[in-house]
Design an enzyme around this catalytic site. Structure first.
Site, PDB file in Angstrom:
ATOM      1  CG  ASP A 149      -2.300   0.566   0.919  1.00 44.61           C
ATOM      2  OD1 ASP A 149      -2.694   0.558  -0.259  1.00 44.61           O
ATOM      3  OD2 ASP A 149      -2.976   1.016   1.860  1.00 44.61           O
ATOM      4  CG  ASP A 190      -7.756   0.532   2.421  1.00 43.17           C
ATOM      5  OD1 ASP A 190      -6.687  -0.091   2.287  1.00 43.17           O
ATOM      6  OD2 ASP A 190      -8.029   1.571   1.788  1.00 43.17           O
TER       7      ASP A 190
END
EC number: 3.4.23.-
Length: 295
Positions: A149, A190
């Protein structure tokens, strides 16, 4: 305010998904994630992300969106029906028609609320179906996604370009109150990836509750603490977004929170060995879940 609503939606999703993950299902519906798959997840995710980025740059955006919207809508319909878990033919027909109606409404209008409903069905069912086999695997998965990420948000324009350039129900979106033409968003990755660890902790609590005779009232300790840590991680993410005024890699904050919370809980309770040795989806765990349901 948008961040609070999106965070609340994420918390609701992981809570429902974790609860569903402990329900009895057909063996073929369970997708067990081991360490090998945990390592491959970021690799396949990165390749897919880059391919989508290149497609957006060099191919027709409308054509790509049409394909992805159709695929995501079909997957959402299946997940939406599964969420209702209808037992009768009438129930199955009703659930199917309702989900198709929502998908068609989204396909026609691209309304953010319809998109969020479909995204919720995808996320909650993904958490319940994909099951991490151990804490070590979960820590490995979230640790790998931590770097994934950071790289794709801070190191390249790939993730931001794909997230903002493709309108599919793979994220929660909400119009900003001060500027309704702009959307705040939270990607399903997420939610689902940390949600897998939360679901594991829920099943671990269930396992511990069945086998514990000394503290039967504390059977939700690991899930509760990890759930709180995830919520705090979302809060830090929102603060970072507000402070830096730029896109943030949410897993930079969520991965450590969901890795450390179970670890600290086990250390405090002197149960590190128990946590590290727990294996999900064993025959014993399935038997324990059946016992819990019968009580």
């Amino acid at each position: 305010m948008e961040g609070v609503i999106l965070a609340s939606s994420a918390l609701f999703t992981v809570y429902i998904g974790a609860k569903w993950s402990a329900q009895e299902e057909e063996p073929e519906e369970k997708q067990l994630i081991n360490k090998r798959l945990a390592v491959l997840f970021p690799i396949f995710g990165g390749v897919t992300l880059v391919l989508m980025y290149l497609a957006l740059r060099y191919l027709s955006k409308e054509y790509i969106q049409l394909i992805l919207q159709g695929y995501a809508s079909l997957a959402s319909i299946i997940c939406f029906v599964r969420s209702f878990n209808p037992k009768t033919t009438f129930g199955k027909i009703t659930a199917t028609m309702s989900s198709i109606a929502i998908a068609l409404f989204y396909f026609k209008t691209k309304h953010w609320m319809a998109s969020n409903i479909l995204a919720w069905a995808l996320a909650a069912n993904s958490i319940s179906i994909m099951r991490i086999d151990s804490y070590n695997t979960g820590a490995l998965l979230l640790g790998a996604l931590f770097f994934y990420d950071i790289y794709f948000v801070f190191g390249t324009e790939v993730m931001v370009t794909v997230a903002t350039g493709i309108d599919i129900p793979a994220k929660y979106v909400l119009p900003q109150f001060k500027n309704p033409t702009r959307l705040s968003m939270l990607g399903l990755g997420d939610i689902v990836m940390p949600g897998l660890m939360l679901a594991l902790m829920y099943r671990f609590d269930l396992h511990y509750y069945i086998n514990s005779t000394s503290q039967p009232k504390k059977h939700s300790t690991y899930f509760r603490n990890t759930f709180i840590a995830y919520g705090l991680g979302l809060g830090v993410t929102n603060f970072a977004l507000y402070y830096f005024k730029a896109a943030q890699p949410a897993l930079l904050y969520l991965s450590p929170a969901c890795i450390v919370a179970p670890l600290l809980t086990a250390w405090y309770r002197d149960e590190l060995k128990t946590l590290f040795s727990f294996r999900s989806e064993t025959e014993d765990e399935t038997d324990e879940q059946d016992k819990c349901k019968s009580t």
